[in-house]
Design a protein around this motif. Sequence first.
Motif, mmCIF file in Angstrom:
data_model
loop_
_atom_site.group_PDB
_atom_site.id
_atom_site.type_symbol
_atom_site.label_atom_id
_atom_site.label_comp_id
_atom_site.label_asym_id
_atom_site.label_seq_id
_atom_site.Cartn_x
_atom_site.Cartn_y
_atom_site.Cartn_z
ATOM 1 N N GLU A 114 -0.223 6.062 0.078
ATOM 2 C CA GLU A 114 -0.639 5.117 -0.965
ATOM 3 C C GLU A 114 -2.162 5.071 -1.066
ATOM 4 N N PRO A 123 3.758 6.123 4.509
ATOM 5 C CA PRO A 123 3.588 5.607 3.149
ATOM 6 C C PRO A 123 2.273 4.876 2.928
ATOM 7 N N GLY A 182 8.839 7.000 6.809
ATOM 8 C CA GLY A 182 9.651 6.522 5.690
ATOM 9 C C GLY A 182 10.910 7.355 5.544
ATOM 10 N N PRO A 183 11.652 7.164 4.463
ATOM 11 C CA PRO A 183 11.327 6.300 3.327
ATOM 12 C C PRO A 183 11.476 4.821 3.647
ATOM 13 N N VAL A 184 10.891 3.979 2.777
ATOM 14 C CA VAL A 184 11.001 2.537 2.924
ATOM 15 C C VAL A 184 12.460 2.129 2.731
ATOM 16 N N TYR A 205 5.109 1.050 7.868
ATOM 17 C CA TYR A 205 5.433 2.333 7.251
ATOM 18 C C TYR A 205 4.107 3.092 7.175
ATOM 19 N N GLU A 220 0.046 13.649 1.602
ATOM 20 C CA GLU A 220 -0.040 13.284 0.183
ATOM 21 C C GLU A 220 -1.143 14.075 -0.510
ATOM 22 N N VAL A 234 1.587 -2.627 1.756
ATOM 23 C CA VAL A 234 2.813 -1.887 2.049
ATOM 24 C C VAL A 234 3.674 -2.780 2.956
ATOM 25 N N GLY A 240 0.293 10.858 6.886
ATOM 26 C CA GLY A 240 0.760 10.465 5.563
ATOM 27 C C GLY A 240 -0.287 10.704 4.495
#
Length: 348
Positions: free
Chosen positions: A284, A280, A322-324, A277, A48, A304, A44
Amino acid sequence: MKKIAVLFFFFVLFCVSAVVAKEFRVGVLYWSMNIPGQVAMRNGLENELSRINSSAAATGEATVILDARVAGDGNMGIENQINQMNDLIEAAVDLLIVQPTDNAALSGPLRKANSAGIPVIAYDQYISGGTLTAYRTSDNYQAGYLDGEYIASRFAKEKEIQIILVEYPHVSSTVERVNGFLDALNKSEQKYRIVKTYQAIEPVSGKKAGEDILRDFSKKGSVDVVFTVNDGGGLAVVDVLASAGRSEILVATIDGDPLSIENIRAGRLTVIDSAQYCGPLGAETMRAAYSVLRGEKPPYHALVPVFPITTETLERYHGWAGPVAEDFIKPWKSSSPEWQGSLKVVHQ
């Protein structure tokens, strides 16, 4: 002619400055590549970063290169990470992202980074001592609490539940999970007794914990619930107990490993897994790091959410990446009936 020379000088200076500003060097210290949830966090984070770099390159903004290190498991992993962090500080990276192997062990390197003016962002676990620039983690207390309230809903109030804890008291996340689990039982006014605790966080120690449980509690009905602080060790515990035919035991765990989800689906001991998650969370963390590199000030501490996977909620969870999930009402008794999937800012 002199005016042209001056203009050319400033043009060259601008170009050199632009080149220098086009790349940040970030050291990232990962804990383990043997714990699948942590691998998903890394994915993740790095996915990102790819998105950030693509966007930055298109707009002429600064990009980021990672200098990544993996500590490894156990005491050797702790020692490795201390050395890795010191090496990256000596290399004068622009920022450090750290997934700590131990809360206290990195306090010295953190203070060293503070003295060197290198921002440090911790994720997944906290570092005690020194000053972090930001901290990102799953809502680990919520994970334990969700497990505890669900377990309480499975038993009559007058029943004293015989509970085994499979814990790992060396990092903040797993301590918070145990605290949440016990607080939920206490708030529900459910009777319980902790009959024994074991330590496990990865497959080898998980298998040993499972074997020790069978040895210490060989009689069926002597244990009602096993709470494991993660799937890294918990899956091995379930495998050992299931192979021994101990289907009367309910297992509550945390992380959301796909194999654990299959155990829930198949009715194989595990009844709830409060899933992280992971993707994510990594993303983040990388967003916070890039914000710091750009001179901005992201929230200092943010959580999160975690998702309670049970037979009733299986279809709402979309996996580590994810998505959440969208908000929903829990199908069991709870002091906070609505599950919410928003990022929780604890401290700005």
